[in-house]
Scaffold this active site. Structure first.
Site, mmCIF file in Angstrom:
data_model
loop_
_atom_site.group_PDB
_atom_site.id
_atom_site.type_symbol
_atom_site.label_atom_id
_atom_site.label_comp_id
_atom_site.label_asym_id
_atom_site.label_seq_id
_atom_site.Cartn_x
_atom_site.Cartn_y
_atom_site.Cartn_z
ATOM 1 N N HIS A 135 46.052 46.283 33.616
ATOM 2 C CA HIS A 135 46.367 45.007 34.262
ATOM 3 C C HIS A 135 47.240 44.134 33.345
ATOM 4 O O HIS A 135 48.427 43.920 33.608
ATOM 5 C CB HIS A 135 45.081 44.254 34.607
ATOM 6 C CG HIS A 135 44.202 44.971 35.584
ATOM 7 N ND1 HIS A 135 44.607 45.284 36.854
ATOM 8 C CD2 HIS A 135 42.933 45.446 35.470
ATOM 9 C CE1 HIS A 135 43.626 45.912 37.494
ATOM 10 N NE2 HIS A 135 42.606 46.021 36.679
HETATM 11 C C1 BDR Z 1 42.214 40.821 35.584
HETATM 12 O O1 BDR Z 1 40.837 40.416 35.531
HETATM 13 C C2 BDR Z 1 40.329 40.621 34.241
HETATM 14 O O2 BDR Z 1 39.132 41.356 34.285
HETATM 15 C C3 BDR Z 1 41.352 41.389 33.467
HETATM 16 O O3 BDR Z 1 41.377 40.969 32.117
HETATM 17 C C4 BDR Z 1 42.649 41.100 34.163
HETATM 18 O O4 BDR Z 1 43.281 39.965 33.633
HETATM 19 C C5 BDR Z 1 42.320 42.015 36.523
HETATM 20 O O5 BDR Z 1 41.918 41.656 37.825
#
Ligand code: BDR
Ligand code: CA
Length: 334
Positions: free
Chosen positions: A254
């Protein structure tokens, strides 16, 4: 420092890194730090994957561990309006960094300023120069806009990891329609996406296409020095979570994908149009773009808002290669 080295340092893109570490935030931080085109001028923390005391401690710990000397400013503890969702222990562990075997401690102290004041001061000092890379709930950015709306004209651009626009069959990860960062503070996300600064949104539509497997993590461990080995350690819990939750071998990339979008935007297909966030009801946190050039009979909620860019496709193998190469210090790395 030689003249050449100092010139190169001056040419690097100044970045404020807004973060809630978070295993994938740690991956993104090392990626940004190791890339020669980036200069981290500040790191701001926010609640999200854990409470803000934990994400701030983790950020200070990571900065020490990775050799990053940029100031760290502690940010928002709570969303603007909605109640907090609580720590994502199942995803990021009890310490927010994948249940490391060692205690997570830090010697450095945070900057005296709150994160949103740090953002305002830095943007004012360097108008048009600084990029905000936001990898958690968007509360700090929204607080900066609320206190000083002119910051929207002072930022070079804003790159956000967040949102899910339903393209290519990709829905939400926190609800069927909502991505976790946006759901954690939908009012803040709506303020950030509708402000007159250029925003590029790197959401689940693309990050769910970028799957990093253990072979890639093993390269970090074996070729990325002590910091790469650290990413192997802190990703074990995270990878197991994705195996259980999504049935994949590896983890979705992500936050580091947002850094990749800053570095090589051509790796991402993008769509232009105003973006709004649903702020209540069962669709809370849903992100909706009114595509530029399309006519809608009910367009009022998107009317006269700035057109932002939403990533809708990605050259996933190239993003992974850029990340691994940079962390391992090869071409594109220091
Ligand atoms: C996002 O949510 C968090 O858990 C991760 O760090 C990322 O920024 C993904 O949906
Ligand atoms: Ca994050």
């Amino acid at each position: 420092m030689s003249t050449k080295a100092s010139t190169n340092a001056a040419a690097r893109l100044p970045v404020i890194f807004d973060t809630d570490p978070g295993v994938d935030d740690a991956m993104a931080l090392l990626f940004a730090h190791r890339h020669p085109a980036v200069r981290l001028v500040g790191i701001t923390t926010v609640f999200g994957n854990a409470d803000v005391a934990v994400t701030t401690r983790n950020t200070l710990f990571l900065a020490e561990r990775f050799g990053i000397d940029a100031p760290v400013a502690r940010g928002a503890a709570l969303p603007l309006v909605r109640p907090p969702r609580g720590a994502a222990v199942e995803v990021h562990g009890h310490d927010g960094l994948g249940n490391l075997p060692e205690p997570v401690t830090a010697c450095r102290q945070p900057d005296a300023r709150a994160a949103h004041h740090f953002i305002i001061d830095t943007l004012r000092a360097r108008p048009g120069e600084v990029t905000l890379v936001a990898l958690g709930p968007l509360t700090n950015l929204a607080l900066a806009l609320a206190e000083e709306p002119a910051v929207a004209r002072l930022a070079r651009q804003v790159i956000v990891m967040g949102g899910a626009f339903g393209t290519n069959g990709h829905g939400g990860n926190a609800s069927p329609v909502a991505e976790a960062n946006v759901l954690s503070d939908p009012h803040a996300a709506d303020a950030v996406f509708t402000a007159p600064w250029p925003v590029t949104i790197v959401g689940l539509d693309v990050t769910h296409e970028v799957l990093m497997d253990d072979a890639a993590f093993a390269r970090l461990r074996d070729e990325g020095g002590a910091e790469g080995a650290f990413l192997w350690d802190c990703s074990r819990h995270y990878v197991r979570f994705y195996g259980r939750a999504a049935g994949v071998r590896g983890c979705f990339v992500h936050d580091a994908s947002a850094v990749a979008c800053l570095l090589e935007p051509a790796l991402f297909g993008q769509r232009a149009g105003a973006v709004r966030v649903v702020c209540d009801g069962i669709a809370m946190g849903q992100t909706i773009q009114a595509e530029e050039g399309k006519r809608y009979s009910h367009a009022e909620p998107w009317a006269d808002l700035p057109s932002q860019r939403v990533c809708t496709s990605v050259r996933a193998a190239d993003v992974l290669a850029l990340f691994v190469r940079t962390v391992c210090g090869g071409a594109g790395g220091r």
